[in-house]
Design a protein around this motif. Structure first.
Motif, short mmCIF file in Angstrom:
data_model
loop_
_atom_site.label_atom_id
_atom_site.label_comp_id
_atom_site.label_asym_id
_atom_site.label_seq_id
_atom_site.Cartn_x
_atom_site.Cartn_y
_atom_site.Cartn_z
N PHE A 281 70.67 37.58 37.36
CA PHE A 281 71.37 38.45 36.41
C PHE A 281 70.45 38.80 35.23
N SER A 282 70.56 40.02 34.75
CA SER A 282 69.87 40.37 33.51
C SER A 282 70.57 39.66 32.36
N GLN A 283 69.88 39.58 31.22
CA GLN A 283 70.50 38.90 30.08
C GLN A 283 71.78 39.60 29.65
N GLY A 284 71.78 40.93 29.69
CA GLY A 284 72.98 41.66 29.31
C GLY A 284 74.15 41.35 30.22
N ALA A 285 73.88 41.29 31.53
CA ALA A 285 74.95 40.97 32.49
C ALA A 285 75.44 39.55 32.31
N ARG A 286 74.52 38.61 32.06
CA ARG A 286 74.90 37.21 31.86
C ARG A 286 75.81 37.08 30.64
N THR A 287 75.40 37.73 29.56
CA THR A 287 76.18 37.65 28.32
C THR A 287 77.57 38.24 28.51
N SER A 288 77.65 39.37 29.20
CA SER A 288 78.93 40.04 29.42
C SER A 288 79.87 39.17 30.25
N VAL A 289 79.35 38.59 31.34
CA VAL A 289 80.19 37.76 32.22
C VAL A 289 80.65 36.51 31.48
N LEU A 290 79.74 35.87 30.74
CA LEU A 290 80.11 34.66 30.01
C LEU A 290 81.16 34.95 28.95
N ASN A 291 81.01 36.07 28.25
CA ASN A 291 81.99 36.43 27.23
C ASN A 291 83.37 36.65 27.85
N ASP A 292 83.40 37.32 29.01
CA ASP A 292 84.68 37.54 29.70
C ASP A 292 85.31 36.20 30.11
N PHE A 293 84.47 35.27 30.55
CA PHE A 293 84.97 33.96 30.98
C PHE A 293 85.49 33.17 29.78
N ARG A 294 84.72 33.18 28.69
CA ARG A 294 85.14 32.45 27.49
C ARG A 294 86.45 33.00 26.92
N GLU A 295 86.60 34.31 26.98
CA GLU A 295 87.78 34.95 26.39
C GLU A 295 88.99 34.95 27.32
N LYS A 297 89.34 36.59 30.10
CA LYS A 297 89.52 37.81 30.89
C LYS A 297 89.15 37.58 32.35
N LEU A 298 88.38 36.54 32.59
CA LEU A 298 87.91 36.21 33.92
C LEU A 298 88.39 34.81 34.27
N LYS A 299 89.06 34.64 35.43
CA LYS A 299 89.63 33.35 35.78
C LYS A 299 88.62 32.43 36.45
N VAL A 300 87.74 32.98 37.30
CA VAL A 300 86.83 32.15 38.09
C VAL A 300 85.39 32.63 37.91
N LEU A 301 84.50 31.69 37.62
CA LEU A 301 83.07 31.96 37.55
C LEU A 301 82.41 31.15 38.66
N VAL A 302 81.72 31.83 39.58
CA VAL A 302 81.07 31.18 40.71
C VAL A 302 79.58 31.14 40.43
N ALA A 303 79.05 29.95 40.16
CA ALA A 303 77.71 29.84 39.60
C ALA A 303 76.82 28.87 40.36
N THR A 304 75.52 29.13 40.27
CA THR A 304 74.52 28.17 40.74
C THR A 304 74.22 27.19 39.61
N ASP A 305 73.60 26.06 39.96
CA ASP A 305 73.30 25.05 38.94
C ASP A 305 72.41 25.59 37.83
N VAL A 306 71.35 26.30 38.21
CA VAL A 306 70.40 26.79 37.22
C VAL A 306 71.07 27.76 36.25
N ALA A 307 71.88 28.67 36.77
CA ALA A 307 72.53 29.66 35.91
C ALA A 307 73.55 29.01 34.99
N ALA A 308 74.25 27.98 35.49
CA ALA A 308 75.34 27.38 34.73
C ALA A 308 74.86 26.41 33.66
N ARG A 309 73.59 26.04 33.70
CA ARG A 309 73.10 25.06 32.73
C ARG A 309 73.20 25.63 31.31
N GLY A 310 73.82 24.89 30.43
CA GLY A 310 73.95 25.34 29.06
C GLY A 310 75.24 26.08 28.77
#
Length: 419
Positions: A281-295, A297-310
């Motif tokens: 994912f580009s940084q813009g896409a990562r930020t957008s998806v994470l914001n939706d998840f935090r807020e 708006k998104l119920k499920v985030l399907v992630a790899t270990d490296v992406a989910a770190r932090g």
């Protein structure tokens, strides 16, 4: 115990209050006093234990005592290394939030890969007091003469186990060579495998060790479940669990980028709001998806270990191991995403028949036994097999059991006609 009893400056105590901190956690209570004295610190800090503030507060306290110029070139005081862009951004946000309430200006710069280096170089004009960075991008900045490390007084390694597990050993060695030999080292890790212990032995001088007991006192309230299911039925089972158990938010771990996209797509087709999250994912896409998840708006985030770190999601209720992690240490990191800050959490692992042996290894290393469940309509059609040590368990293999490049070369040489 209160923050005022730890020896922090009054102005920093005011900043702590303004930021919303109440009482120090175990890791903060143990690590802050020796860090303020200038000692090296070796801290075992699980996800959600408050370790960021455990090193951020001593750094800011020292800068507050020294006083910082309102303008002009700044000399780097502290370098914080983090394994992922999400964790680097999170640490930078914490430092900036606290620093914004101080009476002296403190400049915190954050840098990571996946985005253009030019804005990060521009941000370093005039120097920085604290640099938070991933190892690769930090070296890029050094190579571009945007930053010098030879004057840094403090080095912080945040999540050292993951820094090494993600293959940053060579970068860390290069960075160590650029830093002054005499410096303070603050070293935090959730687990202490041999590679981390060896690195600590090289870097730290008579460190103050934060007792494991302090971590155990804040063991998260996480209920663990292990559900036996065939691999082909995992997505259907996940969809049913989300709907029937009314999970409002779920972080699902998978082994590969392809699986991240595939599972998210199948969930969406089944009427569940889901998005993939992986390293491409580009940084813009990562930020957008994470914001939706935090807020929410998104119920499920399907992630790899490296992406989910932090990733730091407040009150995340459920984590699912769709694919088992390669190592017990990664299992600790995964389930630690839930049950944070005193909240309870649920960690569910899907156990396919050929992954049973690997999960038993995880249980052994965690010193736990998770009862197996079989849900109606999803009973596995095959029975678990007893696999020999090092055999492929269907999850990517047990960490440390794969053939090395040297082993493969020796085998090839042995099969050569010349031999």
């Amino acid at each position: 115990m209160t923050f005022s009893s730890l020896g922090l400056a009054p102005a920093l105590l005011n900043a702590i209050t303004e930021t919303g901190y109440s009482t120090p956690t175990a890791i903060q209570t143990a690590a802050i006093p020796p860090a303020l004295r200038g000692a090296d610190v070796l801290g075992q800090a699980q996800t959600g234990s408050g370790k960021t503030a455990a090193f951020a507060l001593p750094l800011l306290n020292a800068l507050l005592a020294a006083g910082r110029p309102a303008s002009g070139t700044r000399k780097l005081y502290a370098l914080v290394l983090a394994p992922t862009r999400e964790l680097a951004a999170q640490v930078g946000e914490t430092l900036r939030g606290l620093a914004s309430h101080l009476p002296v200006p403190v400049k915190v710069s954050v840098a990571f890969g996946g985005v253009s280096i030019n804005p990060q170089m521009m941000a370093l004009r005039g120097g920085a007091d604290i640099m938070v960075a991933t190892p690769g991008r930090l070296l890029d900045l050094v190579d571009h003469n945007a930053l010098k490390l030879d004057g840094a007084s403090v080095l912080v390694l945040d999540e050292a186990d993951k820094l090494l597990d993600m293959g940053f050993a060579d970068e860390i060695a290069r960075i160590m060579a650029l830093l002054p030999a005499r410096r303070q080292n603050l070293f935090f890790s959730a687990t202490f495998p041999p590679a981390v212990q060896a690195l600590a032995g090289k870097l730290l001088h008579e460190p103050v060790r934060v007792a494991t007991q302090d971590v155990e006192e804040h063991t998260p309230d996480i209920t663990q479940r292990a559900i036996e299911v065939d691999q082909a039925q995992r997505t259907s089972l996940l969809r049913i669990l989300i709907k029937e158990e009314k999970w409002r938010q779920v972080l699902v771990f998978v082994a590969t980028k392809y699986a991240s996209e595939h599972v998210a797509d199948k969930l969406r087709r089944g009427g569940v709001e889901a998005e993939a999250f992986h390293g491409d994912f580009s940084q813009g896409a990562r930020t957008s998806v994470l914001n939706d998840f935090r807020e929410g708006k998104l119920k499920v985030l399907v992630a790899t270990d490296v992406a989910a770190r932090g990733i730091d999601i407040a009150q995340l209720p459920v984590v699912v191991n769709y694919d088992l992690p390669r190592s017990p240490a990664d299992y600790t990191h995964r389930i630690g995403r839930t049950g944070r800050a005193g909240a309870s959490g649920l960690a569910v692992s899907f156990i396919a028949p050929d992954a049973e042996q690997h999960f038993r290894l995880i249980e052994k290393r965690q010193n736990v036994r998770v009862p197996r469940e079989r849900l109606p309509g999803f009973e596995p059609t095959a029975e678990a097999k007893s696999l020999p040590p090092g055999a492929n368990d269907g999850t990517g293999g047990i960490k440390g059991k794969r053939k090395s490049k040297k082993d493969k070369l020796r085998e090839a040489a042995a099969k050569s006609p010349a031999n």
